[in-house]
Write a protein that holds these residues in place. Sequence first.
Motif, PDB file in Angstrom:
ATOM      1  N   LEU A 307       0.834  -1.210   0.000  1.00  0.00           N
ATOM      2  CA  LEU A 307       0.000   0.000   0.000  1.00  0.00           C
ATOM      3  C   LEU A 307       0.867   1.258   0.000  1.00  0.00           C
ATOM      4  N   ALA A 308       2.042   1.186   0.633  1.00  0.00           N
ATOM      5  CA  ALA A 308       2.985   2.306   0.545  1.00  0.00           C
ATOM      6  C   ALA A 308       3.435   2.494  -0.897  1.00  0.00           C
ATOM      7  N   ALA A 311       0.744   4.286  -2.682  1.00  0.00           N
ATOM      8  CA  ALA A 311       0.803   5.709  -2.332  1.00  0.00           C
ATOM      9  C   ALA A 311       1.859   6.418  -3.186  1.00  0.00           C
ATOM     10  N   CYS A 312       2.960   5.737  -3.444  1.00  0.00           N
ATOM     11  CA  CYS A 312       3.998   6.308  -4.314  1.00  0.00           C
ATOM     12  C   CYS A 312       3.490   6.456  -5.748  1.00  0.00           C
ATOM     13  N   ILE A 314       0.411   7.143  -6.566  1.00  0.00           N
ATOM     14  CA  ILE A 314      -0.435   8.339  -6.548  1.00  0.00           C
ATOM     15  C   ILE A 314       0.422   9.601  -6.531  1.00  0.00           C
ATOM     16  N   ILE A 315       1.482   9.604  -5.721  1.00  0.00           N
ATOM     17  CA  ILE A 315       2.389  10.755  -5.683  1.00  0.00           C
ATOM     18  C   ILE A 315       3.023  10.976  -7.052  1.00  0.00           C
TER      19      ILE A 315
END
Length: 336
Positions: A307-308, A311-312, A314-315
């Motif tokens: 999930l991290a 998140a990357c 999305i960033i």
Amino acid sequence: MTPTLATVSPALAGNANLALYASMIVYTLAMLMFAWHLAARTALLPGSRAVEREEALITAGAQTSSEAGSRRTYAAGPALEESAASVQRGNIALTLTYLATALLVASVVLRGIAVARPPWGNMFEFATASAAAVGLVYSVLAKRNNWQWLGVFVVTPILLLLGLSLAVLYTEAGELMPALRSYWLAIHVGVAFLAVAFFTIGAAIGILYLVRLRREEKPPAKPNFIESLPASAALERTAYSLNMVAFILWTFTLIAGAIWAKEAWGAYWQWDPKEVWTFVIWTVYAAYMHGRATAGVDLRKSMYIALAGFACVIINFTLVNLVSTFVGMHNYSGMN
């Protein structure tokens, strides 16, 4: 052929927008139907109000044996067996998703024809194509795997992305930036948004896995829709499989990007923010794959790493494209 202002077709671009609006309407209907389907599944769980009322009727002799036989039972682990009405709602929702995805793909194709190039030359086009990829991947896998229970958790992000595309990222159909005029645009970016589609569905299932696992460890007094989902172990395996496919596609994206960079800028690596974050994503998911394959590693912790990584992703799509601090040679958002 690289489009010029003379070759861009405003009429086709307008039709592409109409198809996009239509797809959003149908996706909204699909989302509502998926939610209704999930509610129907939840009503079949032991301990739910609907089951308690039905048991009371059975006890009072107010229900026939054939009606009683239509009841399904559920326990943590096996898939929930559904009533005919629940199955029908799920199938209707899935059919609506097929239609909405077809309209969205038509929008992407019309945009491409309108500008005479692959339709992912700016953030708006990449967002709509990525949403179409998510819809396609889900549509292909859902019927085969009976993933109607997953529909609301996939269609909702698609709608949010399309809404963001129209409200914030929209760019008029126009010329392609000189740096993007290469056959690598279709290869590198096309595979990238296909990878993002698998990452997205994998992340959705990963979040459901963590919630499902927590509720299995601490069973609630009353069940809700989480208890109608497959067991946490099955969710974790599915998320891993999807992330593995996405990781392979992302590896190709990284390699193809380096080759294109050599062709466009004369070097395989320039420490451009987009290059760096593409590698960061690859590194985080590589850590997840390694952790997942290591005996004795907590699967919950591995999922947090996955999930991290999302998140990357999305960033990489938002901040790296929009915030001036991050923008480098990949300044292709089309919003400047």
